[in-house]
Write a protein that holds these residues in place. Structure first.
Motif, PDB file in Angstrom:
ATOM      1  N   MET B   1      46.700  46.267  53.330  1.00 57.50           N
ATOM      2  CA  MET B   1      45.429  47.009  53.237  1.00 57.50           C
ATOM      3  C   MET B   1      44.635  46.570  52.007  1.00 57.50           C
ATOM      4  O   MET B   1      45.213  46.282  50.966  1.00 57.50           O
ATOM      5  N   GLN B   2      43.322  46.512  52.169  1.00 61.09           N
ATOM      6  CA  GLN B   2      42.455  46.059  51.082  1.00 61.09           C
ATOM      7  C   GLN B   2      42.564  46.996  49.870  1.00 61.09           C
ATOM      8  O   GLN B   2      42.642  48.209  50.027  1.00 61.09           O
ATOM      9  N   GLN B   3      42.606  46.381  48.699  1.00 63.41           N
ATOM     10  CA  GLN B   3      42.717  47.166  47.465  1.00 63.41           C
ATOM     11  C   GLN B   3      41.521  46.893  46.556  1.00 63.41           C
ATOM     12  O   GLN B   3      41.070  45.751  46.457  1.00 63.41           O
ATOM     13  N   TYR B   4      41.027  47.937  45.901  1.00 63.21           N
ATOM     14  CA  TYR B   4      39.918  47.779  44.955  1.00 63.21           C
ATOM     15  C   TYR B   4      40.203  48.521  43.660  1.00 63.21           C
ATOM     16  O   TYR B   4      40.780  49.612  43.686  1.00 63.21           O
ATOM     17  N   PHE B   5      39.796  47.927  42.553  1.00 64.29           N
ATOM     18  CA  PHE B   5      39.862  48.607  41.268  1.00 64.29           C
ATOM     19  C   PHE B   5      38.545  49.332  41.029  1.00 64.29           C
ATOM     20  O   PHE B   5      37.472  48.781  41.273  1.00 64.29           O
ATOM     21  N   VAL B   6      38.645  50.599  40.575  1.00 63.65           N
ATOM     22  CA  VAL B   6      37.452  51.408  40.330  1.00 63.65           C
ATOM     23  C   VAL B   6      37.528  51.950  38.911  1.00 63.65           C
ATOM     24  O   VAL B   6      38.534  52.557  38.526  1.00 63.65           O
ATOM     25  N   ASN B   7      36.470  51.733  38.141  1.00 59.11           N
ATOM     26  CA  ASN B   7      36.440  52.271  36.780  1.00 59.11           C
ATOM     27  C   ASN B   7      36.377  53.783  36.806  1.00 59.11           C
ATOM     28  O   ASN B   7      35.735  54.370  37.674  1.00 59.11           O
ATOM     29  N   ALA B  94      48.012  33.238  36.669  1.00 59.50           N
ATOM     30  CA  ALA B  94      48.693  34.132  35.721  1.00 59.50           C
ATOM     31  C   ALA B  94      48.555  35.582  36.171  1.00 59.50           C
ATOM     32  O   ALA B  94      49.464  36.387  35.978  1.00 59.50           O
ATOM     33  N   THR B  95      47.429  35.917  36.788  1.00 55.19           N
ATOM     34  CA  THR B  95      47.255  37.274  37.317  1.00 55.19           C
ATOM     35  C   THR B  95      48.244  37.528  38.453  1.00 55.19           C
ATOM     36  O   THR B  95      48.931  38.551  38.479  1.00 55.19           O
ATOM     37  N   GLU B  96      48.350  36.570  39.372  1.00 57.68           N
ATOM     38  CA  GLU B  96      49.316  36.711  40.469  1.00 57.68           C
ATOM     39  C   GLU B  96      50.747  36.806  39.942  1.00 57.68           C
ATOM     40  O   GLU B  96      51.596  37.468  40.526  1.00 57.68           O
ATOM     41  N   ALA B 130      40.071  37.242  37.451  1.00 59.90           N
ATOM     42  CA  ALA B 130      41.241  38.106  37.248  1.00 59.90           C
ATOM     43  C   ALA B 130      41.157  39.345  38.140  1.00 59.90           C
ATOM     44  O   ALA B 130      42.160  39.760  38.742  1.00 59.90           O
ATOM     45  N   LEU B 131      39.973  39.928  38.258  1.00 59.39           N
ATOM     46  CA  LEU B 131      39.789  41.111  39.104  1.00 59.39           C
ATOM     47  C   LEU B 131      40.114  40.788  40.562  1.00 59.39           C
ATOM     48  O   LEU B 131      40.886  41.502  41.220  1.00 59.39           O
ATOM     49  N   GLY B 132      39.555  39.687  41.053  1.00 63.44           N
ATOM     50  CA  GLY B 132      39.804  39.290  42.450  1.00 63.44           C
ATOM     51  C   GLY B 132      41.270  39.009  42.708  1.00 63.44           C
ATOM     52  O   GLY B 132      41.836  39.442  43.714  1.00 63.44           O
ATOM     53  N   ALA B 133      41.903  38.304  41.775  1.00 65.35           N
ATOM     54  CA  ALA B 133      43.326  37.961  41.939  1.00 65.35           C
ATOM     55  C   ALA B 133      44.192  39.215  41.835  1.00 65.35           C
ATOM     56  O   ALA B 133      45.200  39.341  42.538  1.00 65.35           O
ATOM     57  N   ALA B 134      43.798  40.158  40.982  1.00 64.95           N
ATOM     58  CA  ALA B 134      44.572  41.398  40.820  1.00 64.95           C
ATOM     59  C   ALA B 134      44.498  42.240  42.093  1.00 64.95           C
ATOM     60  O   ALA B 134      45.474  42.879  42.494  1.00 64.95           O
ATOM     61  N   GLU B 135      43.326  42.224  42.749  1.00 64.78           N
ATOM     62  CA  GLU B 135      43.192  42.954  44.013  1.00 64.78           C
ATOM     63  C   GLU B 135      44.035  42.295  45.096  1.00 64.78           C
ATOM     64  O   GLU B 135      44.762  42.960  45.831  1.00 64.78           O
ATOM     65  N   GLN B 136      43.975  40.967  45.172  1.00 63.89           N
ATOM     66  CA  GLN B 136      44.740  40.227  46.192  1.00 63.89           C
ATOM     67  C   GLN B 136      46.235  40.384  46.014  1.00 63.89           C
ATOM     68  O   GLN B 136      46.986  40.441  46.985  1.00 63.89           O
ATOM     69  N   SER B 137      46.685  40.366  44.755  1.00 56.93           N
ATOM     70  CA  SER B 137      48.133  40.415  44.533  1.00 56.93           C
ATOM     71  C   SER B 137      48.615  41.865  44.351  1.00 56.93           C
ATOM     72  O   SER B 137      49.762  42.085  43.977  1.00 56.93           O
ATOM     73  N   LYS B 138      47.721  42.814  44.618  1.00 57.94           N
ATOM     74  CA  LYS B 138      48.083  44.246  44.631  1.00 57.94           C
ATOM     75  C   LYS B 138      48.645  44.711  43.298  1.00 57.94           C
ATOM     76  O   LYS B 138      49.592  45.500  43.243  1.00 57.94           O
ATOM     77  N   ARG B 139      48.038  44.213  42.230  1.00 59.12           N
ATOM     78  CA  ARG B 139      48.442  44.668  40.901  1.00 59.12           C
ATOM     79  C   ARG B 139      48.001  46.113  40.673  1.00 59.12           C
ATOM     80  O   ARG B 139      47.068  46.600  41.311  1.00 59.12           O
TER      81      ARG B 139
END
Lengths: 248, 248
Positions: B1-7, B94-96, B130-139
């Motif tokens: 499932m798609q993940q997004y970071f929200v401030n 490095a994010t992944e 980093a934001l895009g990679a963090a969303e993709q790798s479900k950080r």
């Protein structure tokens, strides 16, 4: 010092035949009589050599060097054909990270279709990348590059390995984190390891079944989701850490 | 499932404000009422949410998810400014691979010069990667990206870390292979680790001295020579293997 791989066996006087190597030696590096380089022949031993005759592309081999940076185990990575030029990056980095061979195969969920001619061209390009990276990272061997046209050929080759690991995202998601570490504790010097990675879409259930029948084990590579081209870096680093760094 | 970071902090109804996030949600993914995504707020907890009002970019938060893929230790990697776009690749991978922060600094032997404006632009680009990679790798967290304009600022920050490692090629050449493994056996959950990598030309003797005065330890990362952008992949994989996979 600059290092070059040379096909054939070491002799006291060696004439370089490969055009790309000659170009790099005498046009790019502008080597002249007396300049020293490291030559690595088919026996994977590094040897100090000096230019004997630059116009004849001839070197005098001076002595063997005591430098072996190959892993104690031979690690082959095999990726389901990924999109675009991702295999270029995988080949360069996997070579630096110590892979013995870099393979790829048409996986069920590979999007790209590479036929005979395109496949041969791609393999050729990747072999050059591996050679360059092996020289830069001072490897004793150039990793074998092999792109399978049919998956059947890849599956047949599975019997050559002592241990086969499937990098499996679902294992990671399920919290399975110890299997790889446990298996790496039992590997012995000289063994041949294979890591199989899916393309972007992953490995199909049917493929998992086929690989498991051939003795493969599903393993997670840490809890995070990695892109298909990143997972081999983790696997190779983990094997190096477990077999080269621990207990030394 | 798609993940997004929200401030910001999680509330029952959340309105997305970030333009890039809105674009990805409603133009690229074409989310409509009732569609579910994972939202991650400042507390690093993943929450299931569904679209409540797509034109108002509003989500209803449904429940917390029990998924934490962050490393037990916080690993910062710091590279001497490398050439070209190499930091793009380093940041994504490095994010992944689980980095807590990706830093870079002007090293003595860095060839590139990035001044105030260019540096800010570069940092902005890397933060997006980093934001895009963090969303993709479900950080659970987006790694901090920080480019130091002056090396002095970087050196001052060294006091924030529990352990500092200098990735040092000469250690590898000298056959020193166990120091990192030994140190990683002693790290404890929550500790902050820093790995320092040189630019293409390496780390200068003066820099080594400065970093060692701040408590840094020189370590080899396996016997092979890696490019400046590859060494962080090894370091992060090794820390993950040692702290997340062994003894689990």
């Amino acid at each position: 010092m600059q290092q070059y791989f040379v096909n054939g066996n070491a002799e006291q006087l060696v004439t370089i035949e490969d055009k790309d190597t000659i170009k790099h030696m005498f046009n790019v590096m502008r080597l002249t009589e007396g300049d020293e380089v490291v030559l690595v022949f088919d026996d994977a031993i590094k040897r100090l050599a000096k230019v004997a005759d630059s116009s004849a592309h001839q070197f005098e081999v001076l002595k063997e060097l005591d430098s072996n940076v190959e892993m104690p185990v031979q690690v082959t990575i095999a990726s389901g054909f990924p999109k675009g030029d991702k295999l270029d990056l995988v080949t360069q980095k996997a070579t630096e990270l110590g892979a013995a061979a870099i393979w790829a195969f048409p996986a069920d969920w590979s999007v790209v279709k590479w036929d005979g001619k395109k496949l041969a061209k791609k393999e050729d390009k990747l072999a050059k990348i591996a050679l360059g990276a092996a020289e830069q990272s001072k490897r004793n061997r150039v990793p074998e590059v092999r792109l399978f046209e049919k998956k059947a050929g890849f599956v047949v080759s599975l019997s050559d390995f002592d241990k086969i690991f499937i990098a499996y995202e679902e294992s990671a998601k399920a919290g399975e984190l110890s299997a790889l570490a446990q298996h790496l504790q039992t590997v012995q010097a000289g063994q041949k390891l294979l890591f199989i990675f899916g393309p972007e879409g992953g490995i199909s259930p049917k493929e998992i079944e086929t690989f498991e029948k051939a003795g493969a084990i599903k393993v997670g590579l840490g809890p995070r989701i990695m892109r298909t081209e990143t997972a081999p870096f983790y696997a190779l680093s983990a094997v190096s850490f477990a077999t080269e760094m621990m207990g030394k």
